[in-house]
Motif scaffolding. Structure first.
Motif, PDB file in Angstrom:
ATOM      1  N   GLY A 176       7.518  -1.464 -13.067  1.00 26.76           N
ATOM      2  CA  GLY A 176       6.336  -1.690 -13.917  1.00 26.76           C
ATOM      3  C   GLY A 176       5.033  -1.201 -13.298  1.00 26.76           C
ATOM      4  N   GLY A 177       5.053  -0.763 -12.034  1.00 29.98           N
ATOM      5  CA  GLY A 177       3.863  -0.200 -11.388  1.00 29.98           C
ATOM      6  C   GLY A 177       2.780  -1.215 -11.040  1.00 29.98           C
ATOM      7  N   HIS A 178       3.138  -2.514 -10.934  1.00 30.65           N
ATOM      8  CA  HIS A 178       2.126  -3.535 -10.644  1.00 30.65           C
ATOM      9  C   HIS A 178       1.937  -3.826  -9.170  1.00 30.65           C
ATOM     10  CE1 HIS A 178       2.280  -4.187 -14.909  1.00 30.65           C
ATOM     11  NE2 HIS A 178       1.352  -5.122 -14.847  1.00 30.65           N
ATOM     12  N   ASP A 179       2.594  -3.060  -8.316  1.00 21.83           N
ATOM     13  CA  ASP A 179       2.460  -3.354  -6.892  1.00 21.83           C
ATOM     14  C   ASP A 179       0.983  -3.316  -6.480  1.00 21.83           C
ATOM     15  OD1 ASP A 179       4.459  -3.302  -4.325  1.00 21.83           O
ATOM     16  OD2 ASP A 179       2.446  -2.589  -3.857  1.00 21.83           O
ATOM     17  N   PHE A 180       0.535  -4.402  -5.842  1.00 26.41           N
ATOM     18  CA  PHE A 180      -0.891  -4.520  -5.500  1.00 26.41           C
ATOM     19  C   PHE A 180      -1.339  -3.411  -4.538  1.00 26.41           C
ATOM     20  CE2 PHE A 180       0.154  -9.019  -6.568  1.00 26.41           C
ATOM     21  CZ  PHE A 180      -0.723  -9.151  -7.643  1.00 26.41           C
ATOM     22  N   GLU A 181      -0.416  -2.955  -3.669  1.00 24.23           N
ATOM     23  CA  GLU A 181      -0.779  -1.932  -2.668  1.00 24.23           C
ATOM     24  C   GLU A 181      -0.319  -0.538  -3.071  1.00 24.23           C
ATOM     25  OE1 GLU A 181      -0.286  -4.103   1.506  1.00 24.23           O
ATOM     26  OE2 GLU A 181       1.243  -4.588   0.046  1.00 24.23           O
ATOM     27  N   GLY A 182       0.134  -0.410  -4.299  1.00 19.24           N
ATOM     28  CA  GLY A 182       0.560   0.912  -4.783  1.00 19.24           C
ATOM     29  C   GLY A 182       1.831   1.423  -4.122  1.00 19.24           C
ATOM     30  N   LEU A 183       2.646   0.494  -3.570  1.00 16.96           N
ATOM     31  CA  LEU A 183       3.816   0.939  -2.811  1.00 16.96           C
ATOM     32  C   LEU A 183       4.842   1.677  -3.659  1.00 16.96           C
ATOM     33  CD1 LEU A 183       4.485  -2.065  -0.402  1.00 16.96           C
ATOM     34  CD2 LEU A 183       3.349   0.099   0.068  1.00 16.96           C
ATOM     35  N   SER A 184       4.795   1.494  -4.960  1.00 17.86           N
ATOM     36  CA  SER A 184       5.785   2.160  -5.814  1.00 17.86           C
ATOM     37  C   SER A 184       5.360   3.573  -6.204  1.00 17.86           C
ATOM     38  CB  SER A 184       6.049   1.328  -7.067  1.00 17.86           C
ATOM     39  OG  SER A 184       4.833   1.041  -7.728  1.00 17.86           O
ATOM     40  N   TYR A 185       4.160   3.985  -5.837  1.00 14.13           N
ATOM     41  CA  TYR A 185       3.733   5.332  -6.239  1.00 14.13           C
ATOM     42  C   TYR A 185       2.803   6.027  -5.242  1.00 14.13           C
ATOM     43  CZ  TYR A 185       0.031   2.298  -7.996  1.00 14.13           C
ATOM     44  OH  TYR A 185      -0.938   1.340  -8.106  1.00 14.13           O
ATOM     45  N   VAL A 186       2.656   5.456  -4.033  1.00 11.50           N
ATOM     46  CA  VAL A 186       1.844   6.104  -2.989  1.00 11.50           C
ATOM     47  C   VAL A 186       2.635   6.086  -1.684  1.00 11.50           C
ATOM     48  CG1 VAL A 186      -0.326   6.061  -1.692  1.00 11.50           C
ATOM     49  CG2 VAL A 186      -0.294   5.231  -4.038  1.00 11.50           C
ATOM     50  N   SER A 187       2.504   7.164  -0.913  1.00  6.32           N
ATOM     51  CA  SER A 187       3.101   7.181   0.426  1.00  6.32           C
ATOM     52  C   SER A 187       2.310   8.140   1.300  1.00  6.32           C
ATOM     53  CB  SER A 187       4.560   7.625   0.356  1.00  6.32           C
ATOM     54  OG  SER A 187       5.065   7.765   1.664  1.00  6.32           O
ATOM     55  N   GLU A 188       2.346   7.896   2.592  1.00  3.40           N
ATOM     56  CA  GLU A 188       1.631   8.775   3.524  1.00  3.40           C
ATOM     57  C   GLU A 188       2.496   9.951   3.960  1.00  3.40           C
ATOM     58  OE1 GLU A 188      -1.556   8.579   4.182  1.00  3.40           O
ATOM     59  OE2 GLU A 188      -1.716   6.752   2.962  1.00  3.40           O
ATOM     60  N   VAL A 189       3.776   9.929   3.587  1.00  6.27           N
ATOM     61  CA  VAL A 189       4.657  11.057   3.944  1.00  6.27           C
ATOM     62  C   VAL A 189       5.122  11.722   2.639  1.00  6.27           C
ATOM     63  CG1 VAL A 189       5.441   9.972   6.084  1.00  6.27           C
ATOM     64  CG2 VAL A 189       6.707   9.556   3.972  1.00  6.27           C
ATOM     65  N   PRO A 190       5.640  12.963   2.712  1.00  4.87           N
ATOM     66  CA  PRO A 190       6.080  13.630   1.471  1.00  4.87           C
ATOM     67  C   PRO A 190       7.092  12.769   0.716  1.00  4.87           C
ATOM     68  CG  PRO A 190       6.095  15.159   3.317  1.00  4.87           C
ATOM     69  CD  PRO A 190       5.826  13.802   3.886  1.00  4.87           C
ATOM     70  N   PHE A 191       6.853  12.586  -0.572  1.00  2.00           N
ATOM     71  CA  PHE A 191       7.705  11.637  -1.302  1.00  2.00           C
ATOM     72  C   PHE A 191       7.915  12.049  -2.751  1.00  2.00           C
ATOM     73  CE2 PHE A 191       4.686   9.021  -3.935  1.00  2.00           C
ATOM     74  CZ  PHE A 191       3.490   9.592  -3.515  1.00  2.00           C
ATOM     75  N   VAL A 192       8.940  11.425  -3.353  1.00  2.00           N
ATOM     76  CA  VAL A 192       9.191  11.581  -4.793  1.00  2.00           C
ATOM     77  C   VAL A 192       9.183  10.180  -5.412  1.00  2.00           C
ATOM     78  CG1 VAL A 192      10.597  13.645  -4.461  1.00  2.00           C
ATOM     79  CG2 VAL A 192      11.715  11.441  -4.580  1.00  2.00           C
ATOM     80  N   ILE A 193       8.797  10.109  -6.661  1.00  2.00           N
ATOM     81  CA  ILE A 193       8.874   8.814  -7.366  1.00  2.00           C
ATOM     82  C   ILE A 193      10.128   8.806  -8.225  1.00  2.00           C
ATOM     83  CG2 ILE A 193       7.866   7.366  -9.175  1.00  2.00           C
ATOM     84  CD1 ILE A 193       5.131   8.102  -8.269  1.00  2.00           C
ATOM     85  N   LEU A 194      10.916   7.753  -8.059  1.00  2.00           N
ATOM     86  CA  LEU A 194      12.021   7.496  -8.974  1.00  2.00           C
ATOM     87  C   LEU A 194      11.486   6.473  -9.966  1.00  2.00           C
ATOM     88  CD1 LEU A 194      14.957   7.724  -9.815  1.00  2.00           C
ATOM     89  CD2 LEU A 194      15.556   6.140  -8.004  1.00  2.00           C
ATOM     90  N   ASP A 195      11.162   6.951 -11.157  1.00  2.00           N
ATOM     91  CA  ASP A 195      10.506   6.090 -12.145  1.00  2.00           C
ATOM     92  C   ASP A 195      11.556   5.530 -13.102  1.00  2.00           C
ATOM     93  OD1 ASP A 195       8.707   4.903 -13.893  1.00  2.00           O
ATOM     94  OD2 ASP A 195       7.235   6.502 -13.638  1.00  2.00           O
ATOM     95  N   LEU A 196      11.601   4.207 -13.211  1.00  2.00           N
ATOM     96  CA  LEU A 196      12.643   3.569 -14.027  1.00  2.00           C
ATOM     97  C   LEU A 196      12.123   3.146 -15.403  1.00  2.00           C
ATOM     98  CD1 LEU A 196      14.308   1.535 -11.156  1.00  2.00           C
ATOM     99  CD2 LEU A 196      15.117   3.630 -12.204  1.00  2.00           C
ATOM    100  N   LEU A 197      11.051   3.772 -15.828  1.00  2.00           N
ATOM    101  CA  LEU A 197      10.441   3.340 -17.093  1.00  2.00           C
ATOM    102  C   LEU A 197      11.380   3.497 -18.288  1.00  2.00           C
ATOM    103  CD1 LEU A 197       7.728   5.847 -18.438  1.00  2.00           C
ATOM    104  CD2 LEU A 197       9.609   6.519 -16.975  1.00  2.00           C
TER     105      LEU A 197
END
Ligand SMILES: Cc1cc2nc3c(=O)[nH]c(=O)nc-3n(C[C@H](O)[C@H](O)[C@H](O)COP(=O)(O)OP(=O)(O)OC[C@H]3O[C@@H](n4cnc5c(N)ncnc54)[C@H](O)[C@@H]3O)c2cc1C
Length: 243
Positions: free
Chosen positions: A110-131
């Motif tokens: 649902g993307g409600h993580d307070f620290e943006g952990l589900s869509y931000v990273s400091e290393v190269p990353f991909v989002i697996l979105d379960l919407l």
């Protein structure tokens, strides 16, 4: 003012190092995409759910469920790719290919993580979105429900209330919160005092582990919630109101 080749050296080195990092990223990103196409049983389906930074819908898909706007600035690190999975095989391919090509996965429900952990990273990353995984199936007779990770709490409550007026499930207040992140963090709400947390009522869960295996309570045993990567569907015990 004179510039010697040597005075420019540190600058050139920085440019060179930066361009090498850029080239490495582009290579692993390209290999990751190739791997996704190759691993998917139906490559035409998976191509419809891959959003690269060149895709015109990339920003709208990325921002669709970002709830903390502090993480929508231009300087916020962005995913190389978003995979908005439609089938279990898309999840398995994303896990396999990101592991193979050294990209981190961020899983978003649902993307409600307070620290943006589900869509931000400091290393190269991909989002697996379960919407797209948001089905809610309610079995009134046996007093349980199956809910997919990308469903919101509101969709779960609506699914239950549209089938019965005597059963309910205790979870959070905010109806836009996603089931995936909420249940894995506990999940408290106004029924907590009497019925406990949402997680207390999870009877079974279908999980996809780091090797792409689909596991559930039967295959894992009762004490099972170890180092799993992805929970795709959850089996909930509903309770009777007034009990
Ligand atoms: C406006 C608002 C209201 C809230 N109200 C409540 C409340 O009433 N009660 C309460 O208890 N909490 C509440 N919360 C907190 C909320 O429950 C947590 O932030 C929860 O983690 C959000 O889940 P999500 O799926 O929406 O978020 P996401 O950002 O999608 O995910 C949160 C975390 O869980 C991980 N994750 C998500 N899905 C999966 C999955 N399928 N498998 C593995 N990991 C996964 C993500 O990677 C991330 O680390 C609220 C938050 C907000 C922003």
């Amino acid at each position: 003012m004179k510039f010697s080749c040597f005075s420019m050296l540190p600058f050139l080195l920085v440019v060179l190092i930066l361009s090498m990092i850029g080239a490495t990223l582009a290579v692993s990103h390209g290999k990751f995409l190739h791997c996704l196409q190759f691993c998917s049983s139906n490559s035409s389906t998976i191509s419809k759910v891959i959003y690269t930074q060149n895709n015109p819908f990339y920003s709208s898909v990325l921002n669709a469920s970002i709830q903390n706007t502090r993480f929508t600035t231009p300087s916020t690190p962005k995913p190389l790719v978003i995979v908005a999975a439609l089938q279990i095989s898309h999840i398995q391919s994303t896990i396999f290919c990101s592991k193979k090509h050294g990209l981190q996965i961020r899983i978003r429900s649902g993307g409600h993580d307070f620290e943006g952990l589900s869509y931000v990273s400091e290393v190269p990353f991909v989002i697996l979105d379960l919407l797209n995984f948001r089905a809610v199936k309610v079995d009134v007779k046996n007093e349980f429900a199956w809910v997919e990770s990308g469903a919101t709490l509101g969709e779960l409550y609506y699914g239950i209330a549209s089938k019965t007026t005597t059963l309910a499930f205790p979870a959070g207040v905010c109806h836009t919160v996603g089931v995936g992140g909420h249940f894995s963090g506990g999940g408290y709400g106004i029924l907590m005092r009497k019925y406990g947390l949402a997680a207390d009522h999870v009877m079974d869960a279908q999980l996809i582990d780091v090797n792409g295996r689909i596991l559930d309570r039967k295959s894992m045993g009762k004490i099972c919630f170890g180092p799993f990567v992805e929970a795709e569907e959850t089996h909930l015990g509903l309770f009777s109101l007034g009990k």
